[in-house]
Design a protein around this motif. Structure first.
Motif, PDB file in Angstrom:
ATOM      1  N   PHE A 109      19.981   3.947   4.097  1.00 35.31           N
ATOM      2  CA  PHE A 109      20.732   2.865   4.031  1.00 35.31           C
ATOM      3  C   PHE A 109      21.392   2.341   5.323  1.00 35.31           C
ATOM      4  CE2 PHE A 109      25.183   4.269   3.464  1.00 35.31           C
ATOM      5  CZ  PHE A 109      25.018   5.609   2.974  1.00 35.31           C
ATOM      6  N   GLU A 142      24.183   1.244   6.908  1.00 32.79           N
ATOM      7  CA  GLU A 142      25.234   1.737   7.494  1.00 32.79           C
ATOM      8  C   GLU A 142      24.941   3.224   7.962  1.00 32.79           C
ATOM      9  OE1 GLU A 142      25.426   0.333   4.917  1.00 32.79           O
ATOM     10  OE2 GLU A 142      26.965  -1.272   4.934  1.00 32.79           O
ATOM     11  N   GLU A 143      24.204   4.189   7.251  1.00 37.42           N
ATOM     12  CA  GLU A 143      23.788   5.323   7.888  1.00 37.42           C
ATOM     13  C   GLU A 143      22.709   5.260   8.842  1.00 37.42           C
ATOM     14  OE1 GLU A 143      25.081   8.337   7.095  1.00 37.42           O
ATOM     15  OE2 GLU A 143      23.804   9.278   8.496  1.00 37.42           O
ATOM     16  N   VAL A 188      22.874   3.027  11.353  1.00 38.87           N
ATOM     17  CA  VAL A 188      23.628   2.842  12.541  1.00 38.87           C
ATOM     18  C   VAL A 188      24.346   4.157  12.895  1.00 38.87           C
ATOM     19  CG1 VAL A 188      25.715   1.477  13.244  1.00 38.87           C
ATOM     20  CG2 VAL A 188      23.974   0.466  11.842  1.00 38.87           C
ATOM     21  N   ALA A 189      25.057   4.752  11.689  1.00 37.73           N
ATOM     22  CA  ALA A 189      25.720   5.981  12.150  1.00 37.73           C
ATOM     23  C   ALA A 189      24.673   7.195  12.791  1.00 37.73           C
ATOM     24  CB  ALA A 189      26.543   6.495  11.057  1.00 37.73           C
ATOM     25  N   SER A 235      23.364   6.341  16.307  1.00 34.87           N
ATOM     26  CA  SER A 235      24.435   6.469  17.082  1.00 34.87           C
ATOM     27  C   SER A 235      24.597   7.931  17.568  1.00 34.87           C
ATOM     28  CB  SER A 235      25.701   5.984  16.657  1.00 34.87           C
ATOM     29  OG  SER A 235      26.743   6.450  17.380  1.00 34.87           O
ATOM     30  N   ILE A 236      24.482   8.885  16.573  1.00 40.17           N
ATOM     31  CA  ILE A 236      24.372  10.453  16.889  1.00 40.17           C
ATOM     32  C   ILE A 236      23.386  10.831  17.633  1.00 40.17           C
ATOM     33  CG2 ILE A 236      24.209  12.510  15.555  1.00 40.17           C
ATOM     34  CD1 ILE A 236      25.983  11.329  13.375  1.00 40.17           C
ATOM     35  N   HIS A 241      30.579  14.164  10.384  1.00 39.88           N
ATOM     36  CA  HIS A 241      29.590  13.541   9.621  1.00 39.88           C
ATOM     37  C   HIS A 241      28.580  14.380   9.051  1.00 39.88           C
ATOM     38  CE1 HIS A 241      25.455  11.773   9.432  1.00 39.88           C
ATOM     39  NE2 HIS A 241      25.796  10.456   9.225  1.00 39.88           N
ATOM     40  N   TRP A 293      28.472  14.731   4.675  1.00 40.82           N
ATOM     41  CA  TRP A 293      26.938  14.960   3.947  1.00 40.82           C
ATOM     42  C   TRP A 293      26.739  16.071   3.201  1.00 40.82           C
ATOM     43  CZ3 TRP A 293      23.583  11.474   2.208  1.00 40.82           C
ATOM     44  CH2 TRP A 293      23.544  10.234   2.785  1.00 40.82           C
TER      45      TRP A 293
END
Lengths: 233, 91
Positions: free
Chosen positions: A47, A49-50, A52-53, A56-57, A151, A155
């Motif tokens: 999804f 938001e994930e 993007v996250a 970024s990682i 993060h 999960w």
């Protein structure tokens, strides 16, 4: 095509490097290749938001790789770009764990979690280095990795008990263990709640060996740079 | 998945302003995603991450008797000033 860029390739596999440069290269290669693998989720993560996250990682990992290559390059008399892109696949020092192409999210999260736990142990050692530049960089990297660990852990906690995730951890565990030097393996096993004896099979998973998936990744990763050898970007 | 509203503070001492919304399964995910979307470029010194359900919305303001003097635009001075000037002979 390989001959075309051979002139400015750094044959680190064939020169003797100090333990520090060797160690830095191993970590840098891990971060670069894992960053590359993780970035394959950009646009297709479960999804938005994930997406993007996780992107970024991935970007952070490649940033860490660059900083580590710069330190290694100083010792080896080369540049970060040459280390990252001008070596042949078999000269990379990354662990097979990070090379695997894992198009299943459960596998990717399992690797992410195992890798971050392993990476923390490795960074702790690096932070105590006599080389102040190395120790300082390890401190910096670790401050960012702290958020990767948050993060990964959230999960792992969320997927704990899910058969697909548990099976993925089970499958990747030997490769994760093999990614660490022997003296850190027991601590990783303790954190993951697994048996160190179920560790790497000799050979295939050890650092220095590569999976069949690495050359394919390397072809894609170095494609643009190889297209115009020696160009300044 | 829950919707979370994110407010961000640009500098210490400034009021928090609505930055946007995101979806996340729980508080930990919401914090992580808020950090990534509204904090990683140095654009915020602090965030408030609030489940949308926790926001009590008020959107009805009855004014049945037209008491327009309560409103900013309910007390026009222009006309009154003109009259006053006329009385004083300065208009």
């Amino acid at each position: 095509m390989r001959r075309a860029y051979a002139a400015h390739r750094v044959p680190v596999g064939r020169v003797s490097v100090t333990p520090t440069a060797e160690q830095l290269l191993a970590i840098a290669d891990d971060e670069l290749i894992l960053g590359w693998r993780d970035s394959e989720w950009t646009g297709i993560a479960p999804f938005l938001e994930e997406d993007v996250a996780f992107s970024s990682i991935a970007q952070n990992e490649i940033g860490h790789a660059r900083a580590l290559y710069e330190l290694a390059a100083r010792e080896l008399g080369t540049t970060a770009d040459e280390l990252a892109f001008d070596r042949a696949p078999q000269e990379y020092r990354c662990a097979p764990l990070v090379e695997l192409r894992l198009p299943d999210w459960a596998d990717t999260i399992a690797r992410h979690w195992l890798y971050e736990l392993a990476d923390e142990l490795r960074l702790q050692v690096l932070k105590t280095s006599d080389d102040r530049d190395v120790a300082g960089l390890a401190e910096k990297i670790d401050r960012e990795e702290a958020y990767h660990r948050i993060h990964a852990q959230m999960w792992a906690d969320r997927l704990a008990g899910e058969p697909r995730f548990e099976a993925a951890v089970e499958r990747l565990w030997p490769a994760a263990l093999a990614a660490l030097p022997e003296d850190l393996r027991a601590r990783l096993a303790e954190r993951v709640g697994r048996d160190v004896a179920r560790g790497p099979q000799p050979g295939a998973l050890a650092r220095g060996n590569h999976t069949a998936e690495l050359p394919e990744l390397w072809e894609e990763m170095t494609m643009v740079r190889r297209s115009v050898p020696g160009a300044a970007w | 998945m829950t919707v979370w509203e994110v407010f961000r503070q640009e500098r210490k001492g400034q009021p928090f302003q609505h930055a946007g919304a995101l979806t996340a399964p729980d508080e930990r995910f919401a914090e992580e995603y808020a950090r990534e979307q509204y904090g990683r470029r140095g654009e915020s010194v602090a965030l408030w991450v609030v489940p949308r359900e926790a926001v009590h919305e008020v959107d009805e303001f009855p004014d049945e008797l037209q008491r327009n003097y309560h409103r900013v635009d309910g007390y026009p001075l222009k006309e009154k000033l003109r009259e006053a000037r006329a009385r004083a002979g300065t208009g």
